[in-house]
Design an enzyme around this catalytic site. Sequence first.
Site, mmCIF file in Angstrom:
data_model
loop_
_atom_site.group_PDB
_atom_site.id
_atom_site.type_symbol
_atom_site.label_atom_id
_atom_site.label_comp_id
_atom_site.label_asym_id
_atom_site.label_seq_id
_atom_site.Cartn_x
_atom_site.Cartn_y
_atom_site.Cartn_z
ATOM 1 C CB CYS A 107 -0.838 -8.567 2.459
ATOM 2 S SG CYS A 107 -0.817 -10.123 3.389
ATOM 3 C CG HIS A 160 -4.551 -8.380 5.027
ATOM 4 N ND1 HIS A 160 -3.952 -8.632 3.814
ATOM 5 C CD2 HIS A 160 -4.962 -7.082 4.980
ATOM 6 C CE1 HIS A 160 -4.010 -7.535 3.060
ATOM 7 N NE2 HIS A 160 -4.614 -6.585 3.748
ATOM 8 C CG HIS A 172 -4.086 -3.201 2.477
ATOM 9 N ND1 HIS A 172 -5.085 -4.153 2.420
ATOM 10 C CD2 HIS A 172 -4.707 -2.028 2.168
ATOM 11 C CE1 HIS A 172 -6.238 -3.589 2.105
ATOM 12 N NE2 HIS A 172 -6.027 -2.297 1.948
#
Length: 202
Positions: A107, A160, A172
């Site tokens: 990510c 994240h 993402h």
Amino acid sequence: MKNRILYCLAAASLALSFFFEQAPAPATSGAPVAAEASFLPDFLSSDPDGGANDRASYRDSLQYSQYAHALGVKLEYTEDKDLLRTVTDWLGTPYRFGSNTKRGTDCSGFVTRVFKEVYGITLQRSSRSMFEKVQRVAKDEMQTGDLVFFRRGPGQPIYHVGIYLTSGKFAHSATNGGVMVSSLNQAYYHRNFYAAGRVARN
């Protein structure tokens, strides 16, 4: 209103051009049939006052439409086209922990590469470090290009990060599918959303 009519006429012209180009020319005709369908683009370019602007706007609208379709978002046609194009180019890249190439990326690797390619900005490599450098923004004030951060409950570390697009959607790299577009309204992301941040750009 005028621009919308012109866009519709231009789209119709492209469709007709495609049709005539695909059809074989009659044996009695010495000229390509496709030329018969080219009057609308000529009409658009014949306006000395606004022709160039209309053509540029038409190209822009086509690009925005392509990005909206690829990303699955509804656009206002004012978003950063370079960002939309770059994110679109990364779609489908598999997830790979610790990497940031189109052969695989995690990510934060995805976010750092996009920001470097689009804005020339070098971000911190981890989502936690990124969060420390951004300007916090309210969820209802997010703009295209803002970062969205997630954690698994109060007191838990950020794990994240993604790039906000529009209409509650963000791009993402997910462990279960690689680079994709998801909604902040999905139960998992709604539950784990922590904050949004804006990267300073010159």
